[in-house]
Design a protein around this motif. Structure first.
Motif, mmCIF file in Angstrom:
data_model
loop_
_atom_site.group_PDB
_atom_site.id
_atom_site.type_symbol
_atom_site.label_atom_id
_atom_site.label_comp_id
_atom_site.label_asym_id
_atom_site.label_seq_id
_atom_site.Cartn_x
_atom_site.Cartn_y
_atom_site.Cartn_z
ATOM 1 N N THR A 95 0.853 -1.180 0.000
ATOM 2 C CA THR A 95 0.000 0.000 0.000
ATOM 3 C C THR A 95 0.893 1.236 0.000
ATOM 4 O OG1 THR A 95 -1.691 -1.166 1.257
ATOM 5 C CG2 THR A 95 -1.820 1.239 1.226
ATOM 6 N N GLU A 97 0.933 5.108 0.636
ATOM 7 C CA GLU A 97 0.159 6.128 1.338
ATOM 8 C C GLU A 97 0.670 7.516 0.964
ATOM 9 O OE1 GLU A 97 0.884 5.250 5.443
ATOM 10 O OE2 GLU A 97 -0.402 3.469 5.408
ATOM 11 N N HIS A 99 0.703 11.566 1.641
ATOM 12 C CA HIS A 99 0.523 12.487 2.764
ATOM 13 C C HIS A 99 0.834 13.916 2.322
ATOM 14 C CE1 HIS A 99 0.338 9.184 5.727
ATOM 15 N NE2 HIS A 99 1.212 8.593 4.931
ATOM 16 N N TYR A 139 -3.989 10.018 2.867
ATOM 17 C CA TYR A 139 -4.344 10.460 4.207
ATOM 18 C C TYR A 139 -4.343 11.978 4.297
ATOM 19 C CZ TYR A 139 -4.084 5.681 5.795
ATOM 20 O OH TYR A 139 -4.315 4.352 5.966
#
Length: 163
Positions: A95, A97, A99, A139
């Motif tokens: 995964t 991610e 930010h 996120y």
């Protein structure tokens, strides 16, 4: 008439109380069964070690999702680690991610985080890794490394998590 009503109410009350309270239920104790002994399996089982990867985080410039030259080297090293881990026929799920720093709206940062994660994924796919191995998530500004405005560049990143 009043006496008959009171008498009927009292009798009805006593009947209802005895119905609800009644006699205590008997506890049924389960009968202990003898444990079933299963003979051990004599076929050898190949135990695979869990894959230990140390995938490095890449960073981005303010309001950008382009892969910088230094981060391209980091992604090349990550790709080499992934290739070595999958050489033995193992499958990996990674995964990526995305930010952001807290500058800008939440909606904008969620979209920018996704573009950063997708840019990292596209780069790894161009290096020859299968696209099915990767999933991306943003996120935005939800998981900050620091809240110090002088160090916001640490929040502009893409992290790699293996499963």
């Amino acid at each position: 008439m009043k006496t008959a009503t009171r008498l009927m109410t009292a009798v009805l009350g006593i009947v209802l109380v005895t119905m609800f309270v009644g006699c205590p239920k008997k506890c049924v104790k389960p009968v202990a069964e003898e444990p079933v002994v299963v003979p051990p399996d004599t076929t050898p089982v190949e135990v695979k070690k869990p894959v230990e990867l140390n995938l490095a985080t890449i960073h981005f410039d303010f309001d950008k999702y382009d892969i910088r030259p230094g981060d391209a080297t980091i992604l090349q090293n990550n790709a080499d680690q992934i290739r070595r881990a999958t050489e033995g026929g193992r499958s990996l799920a990674i995964t990526i991610e995305g930010h952001c720093d807290p500058i800008g709206t939440s909606e904008y940062n969620m979209a920018l985080g996704m573009r950063r994660a997708e840019a990292a994924k596209a780069y790894l796919v161009r290096l020859g890794l299968p696209t099915s191995m990767f999933s991306t998530i943003s996120y935005g500004e939800e998981r900050l490394v620091t809240q110090d405005p002088a160090q916001y560049e640490l929040n502009r990143r893409a992290e790699f998590k293996t499963q």
